[in-house]
Design a protein around this motif. Structure first.
Motif, PDB file in Angstrom:
ATOM      1  N   GLY A  95       0.810  -1.228   0.000  1.00  0.00           N
ATOM      2  CA  GLY A  95       0.000   0.000   0.000  1.00  0.00           C
ATOM      3  C   GLY A  95       0.836   1.268   0.000  1.00  0.00           C
ATOM      4  O   GLY A  95       0.301   2.372  -0.017  1.00  0.00           O
ATOM      5  N   GLY A  96       2.147   1.064   0.027  1.00  0.00           N
ATOM      6  CA  GLY A  96       3.031   2.218   0.222  1.00  0.00           C
ATOM      7  C   GLY A  96       3.146   3.148  -0.966  1.00  0.00           C
ATOM      8  O   GLY A  96       3.557   4.307  -0.804  1.00  0.00           O
ATOM      9  N   ILE A  97       2.799   2.680  -2.152  1.00  0.00           N
ATOM     10  CA  ILE A  97       2.824   3.599  -3.299  1.00  0.00           C
ATOM     11  C   ILE A  97       1.838   4.731  -3.053  1.00  0.00           C
ATOM     12  O   ILE A  97       2.178   5.913  -3.165  1.00  0.00           O
ATOM     13  CB  ILE A  97       2.487   2.841  -4.615  1.00  0.00           C
ATOM     14  CG1 ILE A  97       3.647   1.911  -4.999  1.00  0.00           C
ATOM     15  CG2 ILE A  97       2.186   3.830  -5.738  1.00  0.00           C
ATOM     16  CD1 ILE A  97       3.392   1.093  -6.260  1.00  0.00           C
ATOM     17  N   GLY A  98       0.627   4.345  -2.686  1.00  0.00           N
ATOM     18  CA  GLY A  98      -0.402   5.349  -2.447  1.00  0.00           C
ATOM     19  C   GLY A  98      -0.071   6.267  -1.282  1.00  0.00           C
ATOM     20  O   GLY A  98      -0.199   7.488  -1.387  1.00  0.00           O
ATOM     21  N   THR A  99       0.372   5.697  -0.170  1.00  0.00           N
ATOM     22  CA  THR A  99       0.640   6.554   0.991  1.00  0.00           C
ATOM     23  C   THR A  99       1.814   7.486   0.709  1.00  0.00           C
ATOM     24  O   THR A  99       1.832   8.618   1.170  1.00  0.00           O
ATOM     25  CB  THR A  99       0.910   5.719   2.263  1.00  0.00           C
ATOM     26  OG1 THR A  99       1.920   4.752   1.953  1.00  0.00           O
ATOM     27  CG2 THR A  99      -0.343   5.011   2.745  1.00  0.00           C
TER      28      THR A  99
END
Lengths: 750, 750
Positions: B127-131
């Motif tokens: 999920g780190g791309i979005g965050t």
């Protein structure tokens, strides 16, 4: 061509569930919402378009689905739910708000065309306050309406307490629910525990309250859209409109816009073929929002750029000051215009103010050099008939008396305006139609390039020069004082989309520069002579005609240039008036009152300058895009030509609208003539009643395109100028879209 | 009062490390960066201002530290590092970008005044791309320059590959490094593994490359700021300036702005007392950026509001269309002005264009009713001397001949302008100075409220009426045709900050309404009579003088009102011209050419309208803020008065500047007179040379305040109008700030 629009049906309420992060219970919330809505409606649909699971995993991204495929699939699925029965659909997204979709674009960008109301699941974990607010900001700057933020209440971090307060300040309702039970090792144990959890969720007041709020908001949104035209009639004074013709039926409500399309509601839309009529209809913005639209509506990069400037500066006063966005924009313009004369950029807020400045610069420079008396001498503008430079009194005065200004008590036409020959395609042939009496015949050209091949048109040039020299000599003898020549190069926009013969405009510039009251006064080759030459490129500049500068088509360099409209990519007002050093120096003295005492509060506002810098950067890159290469190829019969050309200016003249289409249209019986250049298409319809600007000949074409045909999923929103119907793309409009428009337009004309 | 500014010293390079989330290795990256910088510089400082650990834990948020305390502590600490030696300092933040600081404000908002260059540690997790992108967007819209994004390379999610490409497109360098070893159960094992990891980091080329880039960027930033004034001299034509007086030394470079302060660089700044002079100095924006600033520079809520509108619409054409932000703004204005006459809102882009529209509305309505010939009759404006309405020709023509316009060839003064009595405090007393010959004596008032107590000033009213009736009767007899009375209510701004006697302005409105050529023509009590009355509230409206409408002070209702400046809270240009139904109806007919054929491309641009809606909402709330209550109390000697008043309009007249201060200033020997009302303070200095606008009497005060004194951590940036030095706060300027300014100003005047 498929074009899905913003989703809105009266009885099908659609909610999109986004997550602030992965692993925060998006699917659990979706399930709870489904349950809650099922207590109210018989039909509750749940849709998760992209396969679940970690959004960053390679197999997910390898899917060949384009954004448009997914948008169409979701739209069609939702449309199938819209049966006229009261129902709800929940569309769950994959991963977080900006997690990549299969195309690599983010989830929020993928779904933006649908602009569904959002339920954002917040992050209850450590650090989740920040990730939740950032996720909300990412949705907000993409134009979404986030209706609610909800998350699990988690005692240790208590994110929900903070977030409730935070979002309440921003008019967003936030709430929390108990977290699900811990995962049990035994699958059936786990299923049972979850079942109990879901059942318990039915008694959660916050969930029930949300469903009520959501349903109310849906109804309110529709009634708002429907009542906006009538409310506008009450509260708004519209521009350029005879309000006796205004009613709620003549006003288009625009709910949002994305890319090339408005999402519109009119009370007169074509009846739908589906069981429930959609409240909104995508309408191609064929006036490019009054010629401003450059890089697509709702462009997230421009939104972010605007916000960055707002966050870094807000506005900072520009008197005796400088900030980076304004400085860089000035430097970029000076370099990109390729005009060695230009040296200083003056900022105003819109084209009309920028042209007032251009007029002031020109006439004062002339008055100073020639020793005219500012208060007594009648200093005029030399220009072309049908020119338009704005609606403030000074720019009106620079245009000939016309229907635009004749009832304006303070209007005083101050100038001499010439007839001019125009370029058009008529019955399959490019022609130049003389308006000059002694020019007699209509000339035919084998291509638009041939029209622009100025050096080979010696005979025409000679005729023009003879004519112009004669006219100007007469004016000179009468002692007429011209403070400036003002031209819209190539296309006279608001005056009726008239395509001036570039050779004539060039000869006029040369003649004006010879109109000298004191020929020995300046030896600087870059200084103005005769009279300052002003190019109003507000409409025609900045790639509108395919090149950065419209002046480059004439191969003459003005002393003053005004730019606006596309300058800010279609986002907000800003205008530049760029002047040569010799104009600038006319205002220098030791006396403050000799200065150009002009300025506006928001002069060079950083948001406008920043967006302009970004727009110019993006448009410069578009020159080498596949779409533009394709457009050029359609005009040159040779897709390779553009790469072999030494510079962009050697590429020849081209348009987004294909020459084949222009030719075909020119043969239609309703059509008098047509032309296309750059992004602009103008179709002159036969004007039986001969009323010019007051003519309504083009209205029926406009109305037909806006109404559309049953079954079509998009329509065309356009504006007309008298008997001229015109359309233009944004700089980013695709070939596919233009081709679809060509088909629509061709079929709508008889 | 402490005011820390943006941090920038030549030899101390400061980098701020933000995290896209918690637990993503922010401290590890800080350590690696420290090591990398230590290979280059002897001194590398590491600072983590707020205690580490989970930022959402209660004990952290319970700390009583205010944002300002933390800002000052960080600034002081950094200043102590700035010894003139080459060095680096790394400031690590706590939690994620928007994790709460002790005050509850976010990390990014807490540190925004320092505007340090940012190193953003990205999220390598699922999920780190979005965050990571959302975190970057949150920093970006707050005006930060994010220099680099770095994260651990993590094979499974491969976030770094995606993010490198994503940020490259946005001119942000992104890179990844190997993740640290898994935590070992044995502490000394773990320490050893980490030690090896850190040692290995020294050979990471991306890290070395970053340190080089960062150091280059630091030097480049400074040289940019230093060269901007000279570059501006090359490329820019400044507003309202005699450029023979311009040099790099007279231009202020503004690097950014926040709250009430610019971050400025001038080549002539006062020498620093520290070993290394700071490149930037905070300067209180005392002209409120040419009277626009309302809610603080760099206001993140306005930035987000602007971005939301850009994301939802971009711009959408307003001809025959409506969108929600424009409709709601029109409705809010119509309700809030409390003027039953007003019924329709017309949008333009700036005050000058909006006043052109007001003039067109007024004179056409008059011409229509009285049957004047638009082309032949000389239709004039009735107004006051020293009025100013803008710089486009139409608005210039509405103002008397003056130094502003006398060298403008197309200027034609079209009007009759009256002298008027002015209000001021002189030697501790409120006086009204008559300019009318037969009014003789100076009148003294015990308070500003007494000046505004119009109903009790019957004798004055009678004298004014006699005088006005006489003058207007004479004009009427001569057949002078007035198309409009145009007034700036209470304060004439650009004409020199003149405080007009409200009673006189009221009497003038009444007299103008009796100036009728056809008195029986209209029985509607809300219709205009005599001549349309236009209030130019561009400067004075929207809480500038403490109330929404400046007209309310006169207790008369204009037929047309123009608003701008504070309308958009100090962010971007927008103007509204609001008209009565009887004005609107003058343009109705079956003929399009009878319409108000005025419009601008970006008419009613959604970004401007949205920001205006937000600004009006926030300003309405400020009326009940503690600061405003405090301001009011200073004028009423009774803090309770404001709560007992029946409405805001019953509260009496007040200012952000205390009456005690105004009184004290009035006794200074350099001072001729002074006044304060609302946010405005104007000090008229004795003008020995009697040059009016060309006077330089106030220049030395301006220059003294800008130079500041050694040791002061902020200065005052102000503008002057001839011999008048003025200052104004934003609507959000605190009492503490105003008090500090009062002290500065008092001490700077002799």
């Amino acid at each position: 061509m498929r074009q899905v629009g913003s989703v809105l049906w009266p009885k099908l309420r659609v909610l999109q569930v986004y997550g602030a992060n992965t692993g925060i219970g998006k699917t659990i919330f979706s399930s709870i919402l489904c349950r809650a809505f099922r207590r109210r409606f018989k039909k509750v649909h749940y849709l998760k378009p992209v396969s679940t699971g970690p959004q960053e995993e390679a197999d997910d991204r390898a899917q060949p689905c384009s954004d448009r495929d997914i948008q169409a699939a979701v739209y069609d699925e939702l449309r199938s739910y819209s049966t006229g029965e009261d129902s709800v659909a929940i569309v769950e997204t994959a991963g977080g708000v900006l997690s990549p979709a299969p195309s690599g674009n983010s989830q929020a960008d993928l779904y933006r065309p649908l602009r569904l109301p959002v339920f954002l699941v917040g992050d209850h974990q450590l650090g989740g306050i920040g990730t939740t607010i950032s996720a909300w900001e990412s949705l907000h700057i993409r134009g979404y309406d986030v209706q609610s933020v909800a998350l699990f209440s988690e005692g240790r971090y208590d994110n929900h307490s903070y977030l409730k307060e935070y979002f309440a300040d921003r008019h967003v309702h936030a709430f929390s629910i108990p977290p699900p039970p811990e995962r049990r090792p035994d699958a059936s144990d786990d299923a049972r525990a979850m079942q109990q959890y879901y059942e318990a969720s039915e008694s959660l007041q916050d969930v029930t309250a949300f469903t009520n709020t959501f349903i109310d908001a849906h109804d309110k949104r529709i009634s708002n859209i429907q009542s906006m035209p009538a409310e506008a009639v009450e509260a708004i004074w519209h521009p350029f409109m005879q309000h006796s013709e205004r009613s709620a039926n003549t006003i288009t409500a625009i709910d949002s816009a994305y890319g090339d399309y408005f999402q519109t509601h009119t009370t007169q839309q074509n009846p739908s073929t589906t069981s429930e009529p959609a409240v909104l209809k995508p309408a191609f913005d064929a006036s490019a929002s009054w010629w401003t639209q450059g890089l697509g509506h709702g462009n997230p990069d421009l939104a972010l750029t605007a916000a960055h400037a707002a966050g870094r500066y807000g506005h900072v006063m520009f008197a005796s000051a400088v900030h980076e966005p304004a400085l860089r924009l000035a430097q970029t313009l000076l370099i990109s215009m390729g005009n060695a004369r230009l040296s200083k950029v003056f900022y105003t807020d819109n084209g009309s103010a920028g042209m007032e400045v251009a007029v002031k610069m020109g006439i004062r420079a002339a008055a100073t050099r020639y020793g005219w008396d500012a208060q007594k001498d009648d200093i005029k503008i030399l220009g072309l008939k049908n020119s338009y430079h704005g609606d403030t009194i000074g720019t009106m005065d620079a245009s000939e008396p016309s229907i635009y200004n004749k009832k304006e008590p303070w209007y005083t036409g101050r100038g001499h305006w010439m007839d001019f020959p125009t370029v058009k395609m008529s019955k399959g042939e490019w022609i130049i139609e003389p308006v000059i009496a002694d020019e007699g015949e209509v000339k035919t050209f084998e291509s638009l390039d041939a029209v622009f091949d100025i050096s080979s048109r010696q005979t025409d040039a000679k005729a023009y020069r003879t004519h112009l020299d004669h006219d100007l000599a007469e004016l000179h003898q009468k002692g007429v004082k011209f403070g400036a020549l003002i031209l819209e190069p190539i296309i006279l926009g608001a005056g009726g989309m008239l395509f001036a013969d570039p050779l004539y405009q060039r000869c006029l510039v040369e003649a004006a520069r010879a109109y000298d009251h004191n020929p020995s006064s300046n030896n600087d080759p870059l200084a103005w002579t005769g009279m300052p030459v002003v190019f109003d490129e507000i409409f025609t500049g900045l790639y509108r005609l395919g090149r950065f500068s419209a002046a480059s088509f004439l191969d003459v360099q003005p002393d003053i240039v005004a730019n606006a409209k596309l300058l800010t990519g279609g986002v907000l007002p800003l205008c530049t008036t760029t002047a040569s050093q010799s104009i600038f120096e006319a205002f220098l003295s030791n006396d403050k009152t000799d200065a150009l005492l002009h300025g506006h509060s928001y002069t060079a506002h950083p948001i406008g300058c920043s967006v302009a810098n970004k727009s110019l950067e993006v448009m410069a890159k578009l020159q080498d895009s596949a779409d533009w290469k394709g457009f050029k190829g359609q005009w040159q019969g040779n897709e390779q030509l553009s790469t072999s050309a030494k510079s962009k200016q050697d590429e020849g003249v081209w348009s987004m609208w294909s020459e084949a289409f222009v030719k075909a249209v020119s043969h239609r019986s309703q059509v008098d003539s047509v032309f296309a250049i750059g992004s602009v298409l103008a179709i002159s319809l036969k004007d039986a009643d001969g009323q010019g600007y007051a003519s309504k000949a083009a209205w029926s074409l406009r109305d037909k395109l806006l109404a559309g045909s049953p079954g079509e999923d998009w329509v065309v929103h356009s504006r007309v100028l008298g008997n001229v119907w015109y359309a233009m793309g944004a700089m980013t409009t695709s070939r596919e879209t233009i081709q679809a428009l060509e088909e629509r337009i061709y079929n709508a004309i008889e």
